[in-house]
Design an enzyme around this catalytic site. Sequence first.
Site, mmCIF file in Angstrom:
data_model
loop_
_atom_site.group_PDB
_atom_site.id
_atom_site.type_symbol
_atom_site.label_atom_id
_atom_site.label_comp_id
_atom_site.label_asym_id
_atom_site.label_seq_id
_atom_site.Cartn_x
_atom_site.Cartn_y
_atom_site.Cartn_z
ATOM 1 N N HIS A 431 -11.170 3.764 -16.683
ATOM 2 C CA HIS A 431 -11.770 2.773 -17.583
ATOM 3 C C HIS A 431 -12.352 1.574 -16.840
ATOM 4 C CE1 HIS A 431 -12.843 1.212 -21.358
ATOM 5 N NE2 HIS A 431 -11.730 1.424 -22.036
ATOM 6 N N ASP A 435 -16.516 3.698 -19.875
ATOM 7 C CA ASP A 435 -16.061 3.209 -21.176
ATOM 8 C C ASP A 435 -15.770 4.387 -22.102
ATOM 9 O OD1 ASP A 435 -16.285 0.551 -20.417
ATOM 10 O OD2 ASP A 435 -18.367 0.404 -21.102
#
Length: 458
Positions: A431, A435
């Site tokens: 992450h 995304d």
Amino acid sequence: MARVDVLMPQMGESIAEGTLSKWLKKLGDEVKRDEPLFEISTDKVDAEIPAPSAGVLAEIKVQEGQTVPVQTLVAVIETEKGAAVKAATPAPAASPAAPPVAAAQRAPAAPGGTAVSPPSATAPSRPLPPSTAPVVGKGDGGVETAEERLRRKSTPLVRKIAAEHQVDISTIPGTGFAGRVTKQDILGAIERGVSMPVATPAGTAPRSPLPSAGPVVHPVVEPWPGDRVEPFSKIRKITADHMIMSRRTSAHVTSFFEIDYSRVAELRRKHKAASAERGVNLTYLAFIAKACAENLRKHPVVNAAVSGDNIIYRRDVNIGIAVALDWGLIVPVVKRADELSLSGLARAINDLGERARTKKLSPDEIQRGTFTITNPGVFGSYAGAPIINQPQVAILGVGAIEKRPKVVTLPDGTDTIAIRTMGMISMSYDHRVVDGADADRFLADVKRALEDFPEGAI
């Protein structure tokens, strides 16, 4: 009389050393070209190393269980049968040379970024044995011998560990050649908790050590009567360290998608026999790899790596396929998978898997992966959250593929329950750069590719 040097090979782009785990030939034995000569164990792979030439094993420089840098002289083969055989005594390990750089490389496609040209490849050469003659001046007005310079430089892996843990290598007693600090030396020092601040330039204040979780230290558990205690094998220890390192490095998030494989099942039934006649096993994994390869090009952030504060958008789509072995796990890589047909991918996956199980993989076949697929579904797992294979940013897990009930909509708009071939896929991603929307768009495209797989692509 020709002498052929046998060197410790580089078994991965980030591998700086290897352990010679077993000699498959004895001193004085005749060997054939490409015949397995010895087994090695590294941070990424256990493999049999073939003889580079036919002849007689005349010298053994590295003993079983010894860990040495890559490009170290391991043995000498004399190409004449009457060659004199020297005693099998350890010799000083040669300094590692820089790993070769691939000659042909395409410019990386990074959205809004700049194509990066690779450094020029140079042929590795083995340095002369270091002497005690002064070779370079030290900051305190003294001189530094070649041995001191060798020890201070160490290997790239050791220097990386030292930087991560804020350690000054020169303060660690080294057990390698000329006092060189090995991976075991620095990890042992860190585990002992020895305070060793990084050296700073004269006139500057020392840096405050950054917080670090340090190496994994497992609590001692008392064995009960009748228990069997086994030390970690090298590959198990390496795997354990890498899994913890990956969890510490990447911000892991996992997304799950359900796939209707009924279209793939139909195509397999239709073409499996004809493909088998051509020596191709059309597995579900081949279809999944094909769907991923095509969509990694469309979603470059999933085919990337993190380098400091930069994102490296990989030029090639190289898919690693995790292979479970009796002695551990290995990830051979299908290079430029997006350029292969479905049959080509299936053939490559089957070939790499078979040679992984027989320790026949070559060094370049387990490096430069950009994305990994692991298939625990073959053991019946419904779904899982795999750990990212560093330095990649994503790994796809494949769950069990089986017939299940599913609600389907008929052409007239009514719903019914039908038996469909179903399975889960999951993707763990970093992450820091990927995304949730990026990951889910990629998985949605993979799902669409599998559920609407074109027959013309067979």
